[in-house]
Design an enzyme around this catalytic site. Structure first.
Site, PDB file in Angstrom:
ATOM      1  N   SER A  68       0.752  -0.937  -0.021  1.00  0.00           N
ATOM      2  CA  SER A  68       0.018   0.231  -0.185  1.00  0.00           C
ATOM      3  C   SER A  68       0.923   1.368   0.105  1.00  0.00           C
ATOM      4  O   SER A  68       1.921   1.416   0.526  1.00  0.00           O
ATOM      5  CB  SER A  68      -0.833   0.005   1.141  1.00  0.00           C
ATOM      6  OG  SER A  68      -1.611  -1.225   1.352  1.00  0.00           O
TER       7      SER A  68
HETATM    8  N1  SAH Z   1      -0.219  -5.468   4.134  1.00  0.00           N
HETATM    9  C1  SAH Z   1       0.419  -5.525   3.012  1.00  0.00           C
HETATM   10  C2  SAH Z   1      -0.391  -5.274   1.407  1.00  0.00           C
HETATM   11  C3  SAH Z   1      -1.650  -6.139   1.334  1.00  0.00           C
HETATM   12  S1  SAH Z   1      -1.869  -6.282  -0.373  1.00  0.00           S
HETATM   13  C4  SAH Z   1       1.819  -4.886   2.804  1.00  0.00           C
HETATM   14  O1  SAH Z   1       2.149  -4.306   3.596  1.00  0.00           O
HETATM   15  O2  SAH Z   1       2.587  -5.272   1.803  1.00  0.00           O
HETATM   16  C5  SAH Z   1      -3.334  -7.443   0.124  1.00  0.00           C
HETATM   17  C6  SAH Z   1      -2.819  -8.802   0.278  1.00  0.00           C
HETATM   18  O3  SAH Z   1      -3.947  -9.594   0.694  1.00  0.00           O
HETATM   19  C7  SAH Z   1      -2.277  -9.710  -0.907  1.00  0.00           C
HETATM   20  O4  SAH Z   1      -0.965 -10.340  -0.747  1.00  0.00           O
HETATM   21  C8  SAH Z   1      -3.285 -10.650  -0.997  1.00  0.00           C
HETATM   22  O5  SAH Z   1      -2.686 -11.934  -1.618  1.00  0.00           O
HETATM   23  C9  SAH Z   1      -3.714 -11.060   0.332  1.00  0.00           C
HETATM   24  N2  SAH Z   1      -5.142 -11.494   0.465  1.00  0.00           N
HETATM   25  C10 SAH Z   1      -6.171 -11.419  -0.131  1.00  0.00           C
HETATM   26  N3  SAH Z   1      -7.320 -12.248   0.069  1.00  0.00           N
HETATM   27  C11 SAH Z   1      -6.731 -12.867   1.564  1.00  0.00           C
HETATM   28  C12 SAH Z   1      -7.403 -13.762   2.435  1.00  0.00           C
HETATM   29  N4  SAH Z   1      -8.670 -14.357   2.251  1.00  0.00           N
HETATM   30  N5  SAH Z   1      -6.572 -14.059   3.320  1.00  0.00           N
HETATM   31  C13 SAH Z   1      -5.168 -13.782   3.797  1.00  0.00           C
HETATM   32  N6  SAH Z   1      -4.816 -12.959   2.561  1.00  0.00           N
HETATM   33  C14 SAH Z   1      -5.380 -12.561   1.748  1.00  0.00           C
END
Ligand code: SAH
Length: 221
Positions: A68
């Site tokens: 993000s």
């Molecule tokens: N917090 C992260 C950015 C998040 S991007 C950082 O600091 O880099 C969103 C992430 O959520 C992605 O990696 C995606 O694979 C994950 N995601 C999506 N659905 C999910 C679920 N049901 N459970 C766990 N992770 C999930």
């Protein structure tokens, strides 16, 4: 440039990121600002994007996912209102950057990532950088992390169409969930839910754009 010089260079970029992107947009929590100035965000992005790590936008981290924008990380962290002794659940580990930020403001961070390769690389990175109070698991965040629940704070960094009951159950009374709620990219709103005496009090903040939360959540409603 020698290593020390490069380190200072990134520290300068971080300071300027905090001033021009984060303070300037109204984040005031001093603990949050300090931590954003400290965590080496450039080590959480692919090597060829390190020079862009402190710019005012999200960056790709592989597997079609993104880290993000710095301001959004700061804003969500501020809304978590951490004091230092909380147990936090993060859904969506991604690069591990948000987890690293949280780990310096609370007692323990448990972070779940649905894409195995991202979970593995984030876990390795966090270990190498010595974030000892972060625990990463590959799995579907929809289910939460029952073995270590309940949590004081749950921070979801992907967008669910509705709030999963399982996560509400794993939140302590008095705890909060910070989440970009919304079915479509266009309608996501950064939202905080407070759990009080069996009811959830909802406060909506600004519009945001996160990748959708996938997994079991898609099949269930
Ligand atoms: N917090 C992260 C950015 C998040 S991007 C950082 O600091 O880099 C969103 C992430 O959520 C992605 O990696 C995606 O694979 C994950 N995601 C999506 N659905 C999910 C679920 N049901 N459970 C766990 N992770 C999930």
């Amino acid at each position: 440039m020698c290593n020390g010089g490069k380190k200072d260079y990134y520290a300068i970029l971080r300071k300027s990121m905090v001033n021009s992107q984060i303070k300037a947009r109204g984040v005031t929590d001093k603990r949050v600002l300090k931590v954003l100035e400290k965590v080496p965000r450039h080590l959480f992005v692919p090597d060829d994007l390190q020079s862009e790590a402190y710019n005012d936008y999200p960056l790709p981290i592989g597997e079609g996912q993104t880290i993000s924008q710095p301001y959004i990380v700061a804003r969500m962290t501020e809304l978590a209102e951490l004091k230092g002794d909380e147990k936090v659940l993060e859904i969506g580990t991604g690069s591990g950057y948000q987890a690293a930020i949280l780990s310096l403001l609370c007692k323990e961070v448990y972070s779940i990532e649905i894409i195995e390769s991202l979970a593995k690389s984030a876990e390795k990175r966090l270990k190498e950088l010595n974030y000892k109070n972060v625990f990463v698991r590959h799995g579907d965040g929809y289910l939460g992390w029952t073995e270590v629940a309940p949590f004081d704070v749950i921070l979801i960094t992907c967008a669910p169409p509705y709030l999963p009951d399982s996560l509400i159950r794993q939140l302590k009374v008095g705890g909060r969930i910070v989440v970009p709620m919304g079915k479509e990219y266009e309608t996501q709103i950064l939202t905080v839910f407070l759990k009080k005496n069996g009811e959830l009090i909802k406060t909506e903040y600004e519009p945001v754009r996160f990748v959708p939360m996938k997994g079991k959540i898609e099949q269930s409603k």
